[in-house]
Design a protein around this motif. Sequence first.
Motif, PDB file in Angstrom:
ATOM      1  N   LYS A   1     -13.461  13.285   8.247  1.00 29.76           N
ATOM      2  CA  LYS A   1     -13.824  12.084   9.156  1.00 29.76           C
ATOM      3  C   LYS A   1     -13.124  10.710   8.730  1.00 29.76           C
ATOM      4  O   LYS A   1     -12.388   9.905   9.345  1.00 29.76           O
ATOM      5  CB  LYS A   1     -15.213  11.755   9.375  1.00 29.76           C
ATOM      6  N   ALA A   2     -13.694  10.477   7.256  1.00 27.68           N
ATOM      7  CA  ALA A   2     -13.212   9.380   6.769  1.00 27.68           C
ATOM      8  C   ALA A   2     -11.562   9.242   6.555  1.00 27.68           C
ATOM      9  O   ALA A   2     -10.907   8.138   6.499  1.00 27.68           O
ATOM     10  CB  ALA A   2     -13.702   9.204   5.085  1.00 27.68           C
ATOM     11  N   LEU A   3     -11.145  10.262   6.163  1.00 30.09           N
ATOM     12  CA  LEU A   3      -9.392  10.633   6.110  1.00 30.09           C
ATOM     13  C   LEU A   3      -9.114  10.056   7.280  1.00 30.09           C
ATOM     14  O   LEU A   3      -7.870   9.375   7.445  1.00 30.09           O
ATOM     15  CB  LEU A   3      -9.143  11.803   5.446  1.00 30.09           C
ATOM     16  N   LEU A   4      -9.462  10.742   8.475  1.00 36.30           N
ATOM     17  CA  LEU A   4      -8.950  10.646   9.809  1.00 36.30           C
ATOM     18  C   LEU A   4      -8.853   9.227  10.282  1.00 36.30           C
ATOM     19  O   LEU A   4      -8.171   8.352  10.863  1.00 36.30           O
ATOM     20  CB  LEU A   4      -9.530  11.120  10.908  1.00 36.30           C
ATOM     21  N   ALA A   5     -10.034   8.400   9.947  1.00 34.83           N
ATOM     22  CA  ALA A   5     -10.367   6.887  10.156  1.00 34.83           C
ATOM     23  C   ALA A   5      -9.596   6.094   9.635  1.00 34.83           C
ATOM     24  O   ALA A   5      -9.155   4.996  10.117  1.00 34.83           O
ATOM     25  CB  ALA A   5     -11.899   6.679   9.943  1.00 34.83           C
ATOM     26  N   ALA A   6      -8.883   6.511   8.226  1.00 42.07           N
ATOM     27  CA  ALA A   6      -8.158   5.497   7.439  1.00 42.07           C
ATOM     28  C   ALA A   6      -6.774   5.521   7.933  1.00 42.07           C
ATOM     29  O   ALA A   6      -5.871   4.703   7.444  1.00 42.07           O
ATOM     30  CB  ALA A   6      -8.149   5.979   6.175  1.00 42.07           C
TER      31      ALA A   6
ATOM     32  N   THR B   1       2.409  27.775  10.291  1.00 41.10           N
ATOM     33  CA  THR B   1       2.436  26.569   9.194  1.00 41.10           C
ATOM     34  C   THR B   1       1.073  26.379   9.043  1.00 41.10           C
ATOM     35  O   THR B   1       0.275  26.243   9.586  1.00 41.10           O
ATOM     36  CB  THR B   1       3.142  25.434   9.830  1.00 41.10           C
ATOM     37  N   LEU B   2       0.652  26.366   7.769  1.00 40.30           N
ATOM     38  CA  LEU B   2      -0.503  25.848   7.361  1.00 40.30           C
ATOM     39  C   LEU B   2      -0.430  24.540   6.513  1.00 40.30           C
ATOM     40  O   LEU B   2       0.412  24.512   5.515  1.00 40.30           O
ATOM     41  CB  LEU B   2      -1.448  26.806   6.228  1.00 40.30           C
ATOM     42  N   GLY B   3      -1.008  23.465   7.012  1.00 39.15           N
ATOM     43  CA  GLY B   3      -0.826  22.406   6.523  1.00 39.15           C
ATOM     44  C   GLY B   3      -1.929  21.744   5.440  1.00 39.15           C
ATOM     45  O   GLY B   3      -3.070  22.356   5.868  1.00 39.15           O
ATOM     46  N   VAL B   4      -1.682  21.493   4.326  1.00 36.80           N
ATOM     47  CA  VAL B   4      -2.500  21.254   3.253  1.00 36.80           C
ATOM     48  C   VAL B   4      -2.591  19.601   3.081  1.00 36.80           C
ATOM     49  O   VAL B   4      -1.482  18.960   2.856  1.00 36.80           O
ATOM     50  CB  VAL B   4      -2.313  21.999   1.860  1.00 36.80           C
ATOM     51  N   VAL B   5      -3.827  18.907   3.396  1.00 37.38           N
ATOM     52  CA  VAL B   5      -3.739  17.418   3.258  1.00 37.38           C
ATOM     53  C   VAL B   5      -4.890  17.083   2.167  1.00 37.38           C
ATOM     54  O   VAL B   5      -5.653  17.893   1.883  1.00 37.38           O
ATOM     55  CB  VAL B   5      -4.172  16.749   4.402  1.00 37.38           C
ATOM     56  N   GLY B   6      -4.569  16.023   1.485  1.00 33.43           N
ATOM     57  CA  GLY B   6      -5.607  15.436   0.452  1.00 33.43           C
ATOM     58  C   GLY B   6      -4.985  14.340  -0.005  1.00 33.43           C
ATOM     59  O   GLY B   6      -4.065  14.068  -0.014  1.00 33.43           O
ATOM     60  N   GLU B   7      -5.871  13.681  -0.718  1.00 32.77           N
ATOM     61  CA  GLU B   7      -5.290  12.573  -1.700  1.00 32.77           C
ATOM     62  C   GLU B   7      -4.579  12.905  -3.023  1.00 32.77           C
ATOM     63  O   GLU B   7      -4.867  14.047  -3.390  1.00 32.77           O
ATOM     64  CB  GLU B   7      -6.676  11.628  -1.925  1.00 32.77           C
TER      65      GLU B   7
ATOM     66  N   THR C   1       0.827  -1.322  -0.062  1.00 33.96           N
ATOM     67  CA  THR C   1       0.009  -0.053   0.126  1.00 33.96           C
ATOM     68  C   THR C   1       0.586   1.206  -0.091  1.00 33.96           C
ATOM     69  O   THR C   1       0.567   2.316   0.068  1.00 33.96           O
ATOM     70  CB  THR C   1      -0.835   0.016   0.998  1.00 33.96           C
ATOM     71  N   THR C   2       2.250   1.270  -0.022  1.00 34.92           N
ATOM     72  CA  THR C   2       2.920   2.345  -0.042  1.00 34.92           C
ATOM     73  C   THR C   2       2.530   3.396  -1.254  1.00 34.92           C
ATOM     74  O   THR C   2       2.833   4.516  -0.924  1.00 34.92           O
ATOM     75  CB  THR C   2       4.626   1.734  -0.051  1.00 34.92           C
ATOM     76  N   ALA C   3       2.382   2.618  -2.281  1.00 39.83           N
ATOM     77  CA  ALA C   3       2.046   3.892  -3.485  1.00 39.83           C
ATOM     78  C   ALA C   3       0.735   4.325  -3.269  1.00 39.83           C
ATOM     79  O   ALA C   3       0.217   5.027  -4.209  1.00 39.83           O
ATOM     80  CB  ALA C   3       2.328   3.102  -4.877  1.00 39.83           C
ATOM     81  N   LEU C   4      -0.147   4.093  -2.323  1.00 36.78           N
ATOM     82  CA  LEU C   4      -1.520   4.328  -2.350  1.00 36.78           C
ATOM     83  C   LEU C   4      -1.910   5.500  -1.541  1.00 36.78           C
ATOM     84  O   LEU C   4      -1.122   5.933  -0.316  1.00 36.78           O
ATOM     85  CB  LEU C   4      -2.355   3.073  -2.236  1.00 36.78           C
ATOM     86  N   ASP C   5      -3.274   5.985  -1.784  1.00 39.80           N
ATOM     87  CA  ASP C   5      -3.654   7.012  -0.793  1.00 39.80           C
ATOM     88  C   ASP C   5      -4.054   6.251   0.523  1.00 39.80           C
ATOM     89  O   ASP C   5      -4.492   5.236   0.298  1.00 39.80           O
ATOM     90  CB  ASP C   5      -4.682   7.919  -1.465  1.00 39.80           C
ATOM     91  N   VAL C   6      -4.195   7.189   1.561  1.00 43.50           N
ATOM     92  CA  VAL C   6      -4.659   6.535   2.880  1.00 43.50           C
ATOM     93  C   VAL C   6      -6.177   5.713   2.864  1.00 43.50           C
ATOM     94  O   VAL C   6      -6.446   4.580   3.191  1.00 43.50           O
ATOM     95  CB  VAL C   6      -4.856   7.423   4.138  1.00 43.50           C
ATOM     96  N   THR C   7      -7.037   6.204   2.105  1.00 36.78           N
ATOM     97  CA  THR C   7      -8.545   5.904   2.049  1.00 36.78           C
ATOM     98  C   THR C   7      -8.375   4.491   1.392  1.00 36.78           C
ATOM     99  O   THR C   7      -8.996   3.607   1.488  1.00 36.78           O
ATOM    100  CB  THR C   7      -9.324   6.679   1.604  1.00 36.78           C
TER     101      THR C   7
ATOM    102  N   ARG D   1     -12.165  -3.382  12.860  1.00 37.63           N
ATOM    103  CA  ARG D   1     -13.048  -3.092  11.871  1.00 37.63           C
ATOM    104  C   ARG D   1     -13.186  -1.624  11.979  1.00 37.63           C
ATOM    105  O   ARG D   1     -13.396  -1.148  12.899  1.00 37.63           O
ATOM    106  CB  ARG D   1     -14.375  -3.923  11.974  1.00 37.63           C
ATOM    107  N   ARG D   2     -13.180  -1.016  10.726  1.00 42.70           N
ATOM    108  CA  ARG D   2     -13.577   0.283  10.618  1.00 42.70           C
ATOM    109  C   ARG D   2     -14.544   0.518   9.489  1.00 42.70           C
ATOM    110  O   ARG D   2     -14.751  -0.119   8.645  1.00 42.70           O
ATOM    111  CB  ARG D   2     -12.258   1.017  10.369  1.00 42.70           C
ATOM    112  N   GLU D   3     -15.111   1.749   9.822  1.00 41.56           N
ATOM    113  CA  GLU D   3     -15.916   2.371   8.474  1.00 41.56           C
ATOM    114  C   GLU D   3     -14.968   2.641   7.529  1.00 41.56           C
ATOM    115  O   GLU D   3     -14.038   3.589   7.674  1.00 41.56           O
ATOM    116  CB  GLU D   3     -16.700   3.630   9.048  1.00 41.56           C
ATOM    117  N   LEU D   4     -15.110   2.259   6.154  1.00 45.05           N
ATOM    118  CA  LEU D   4     -14.250   2.538   5.193  1.00 45.05           C
ATOM    119  C   LEU D   4     -15.199   3.443   4.165  1.00 45.05           C
ATOM    120  O   LEU D   4     -16.056   3.253   4.151  1.00 45.05           O
ATOM    121  CB  LEU D   4     -13.730   1.235   4.601  1.00 45.05           C
ATOM    122  N   LEU D   5     -14.368   4.039   3.627  1.00 44.85           N
ATOM    123  CA  LEU D   5     -14.718   5.073   2.476  1.00 44.85           C
ATOM    124  C   LEU D   5     -14.906   4.088   1.453  1.00 44.85           C
ATOM    125  O   LEU D   5     -13.846   3.523   1.046  1.00 44.85           O
ATOM    126  CB  LEU D   5     -13.952   6.062   2.357  1.00 44.85           C
ATOM    127  N   GLN D   6     -15.981   3.978   0.627  1.00 46.90           N
ATOM    128  CA  GLN D   6     -16.017   3.310  -0.670  1.00 46.90           C
ATOM    129  C   GLN D   6     -15.738   4.144  -1.927  1.00 46.90           C
ATOM    130  O   GLN D   6     -15.880   5.326  -1.658  1.00 46.90           O
ATOM    131  CB  GLN D   6     -17.390   2.663  -0.788  1.00 46.90           C
TER     132      GLN D   6
END
Lengths: 338, 316
Positions: free
Chosen positions: B247-252, B37-43, A181-187, B264-269
């Motif tokens: 929320k989903a990002l933090l849970a992941a 510092t402003l952190g910017v996160v996202g996929e 999973t290293t190359a993948l996003d967290v979700t 077991r977690r709630e996963l984002l589909q």
Amino acid sequence: MVLKIENLSVSYETDIEVVHAVNDISFSIEKGETLGLVGETGAGKTTTALSIMGLLPERTARVRSGRIEFQENDLLALSEREMQHIRGDKISMIFQDPMTALNPVLTVGEQIAEALILHNTDGYTQKEIEARVEETLELVGIPKERKKDYPYQFSGGMRQRVVIAIALVCNPDLLIADEPTTALDVTIQAQILSMICDLQRKYGTSVIMITHDLGVVAETCDKVGIIYAGEMVEYGTLYDIFEGDEHHPYTVGLFGSIPNLKENARRLHPIEGLMPDPTNLPEGCSFSPRCKRCMEICMKKKPAVYENNGHQIRCHLYDAGMQKAVSENRKEAGEDGR
Amino acid sequence: MEDKMLEIRHLKKYFQTPAGKLHAVDDVSFQIEQGKTLGVVGESGCGKSTLGRTILCLNEPTEGKILFHGKDLVTAGKKERKRLRPKMQMIFQDPYSSLNGRMTVRQLIAEPLIVNKVCKNKKELEQRVSEAMETVGLAERLSMAYPHELDGGRRQRIGIARALVLEPEFIVCDEPVSALDVSIQAQILNLLMDLQEERKLTYLFITHDLSVVKHISDEIMVMYLGKCVERAPADEIFENPLHPYTKALLAAIPIPSVESCHKRRELLQGEVTSPVNPKPGCRFAARCPFAKESCRSGEILLREVSAGHFVACNQI
């Protein structure tokens, strides 16, 4: 016992230098168990995996000593032809980078079928193979209509699912996941990890999870081996490694290096220095140049393995005066906010 | 707010692709105070790197204002930009490809000084380079080495030295540690934080690693498909995330402790949808477990729900 490795040492030899990639590693895996191998780049994790698969580069790699026992067979003694029967069928591997692990000019269906056709011991017909490919695709969460698609039509997460489908299609007894999973996003990482766990529970597959992410280890593994400069410096159950009182200084350093979401430490406690050059490992303990608690003996003699209830640590701190070392370690762990 | 060093107003960056307009950054506004510092996160693909590059005008913005100490960079002339740009620097993601392999460490670090004609003579130049190397912890003996001889951590230190040598006030850090091992990652993070304290630097810290961002940021902005979906002080966003995506990002995030074992977690589909010609309404609606009909039409605006906590969601 599915797999047992004893005193495995592997080196890469060229005219110029000898790289000591794996040095005297031993571990074993029971059926249905997950072993996590943790270490930094160049620690020898992938070399260990490749030697189990028999995929070490022929020209340069040399297994200097050791035994890899898989279901009562010594894998190192098998011929290439015999190995081909095992590889991909009984033992399979998920490669790190889904972007390059797939063949771009074959459809994903063809690539999944390839493993089945090569290991077709039960005499499946073409139709049965197709059915099995579709079944596997659904299993990893890809609609079966997409089997005629090429890898470029898939996203990174979906490609990794295809790679996993290829690894699982023959129902292997042992699955080696090399940084899946290293190359993948967290979700997407969370989706893939939970899928691997579900499949493992369903089929009782043993898994070797190679990763550098201690979070991934905590979530998936039963046993953990910490690898440093080709040596297993600590080995134990998940509880031993994450909650135990006795640790190798490298493990302590590794935990100090990761930002903790629960605590508000303003500074991390990194391990000073760099990994030693594998062509020129230091005498004695290979961690000694970076170790905060390095003693005189550490620079002269290789430490022996200390064992307590299956929890193994390779460090001179535990040679004698065990109790003292433990209490000091506790104190240090407390200071590091662990 | 005082000391408003950088203010971004309705910044947009669209790319023209054969399939249509790709909305890489879509109407993002924020401000950073000096020394914060402003952190910017996202996929991946959510536009965080494009945002960083656009702020430095490495990509010409499609629309919007970039105010640096009150001066708009977008409308500023060539001369004005040239004067301001040395104050704004960037640390790149990949220390393996962002350095010219045919230059020595010393040449690499001297390059920004030469380009901007900062030093009067050779002696001063040498002096500045040596200082920069010392600040980031590169040994003097490495000054004649080429990047390929060095490991990732040292190479990233060169990248940091290159950004620092012009004594900037503001640095965009584009995933500066994601290509490094954990023990090296911690060394670099500590270095960046030390430098910030010493020089009152302001960072825009782009990353996909939430534990890193919590560690280094004062404020965090979560992006999804070019939009800012939530912005709040760092602790607030981890304690009280409001947007379903946050929320989903933090849970992941896999948490390194025994409690998370086989949990077991709630996963984002599903996966991130395409940023090309996005549909109106909330961009997250396709993956959102709480999406309603009203989410799929109209503009979803960023609202302040409590002091300093902004969220773009209809249902909060």
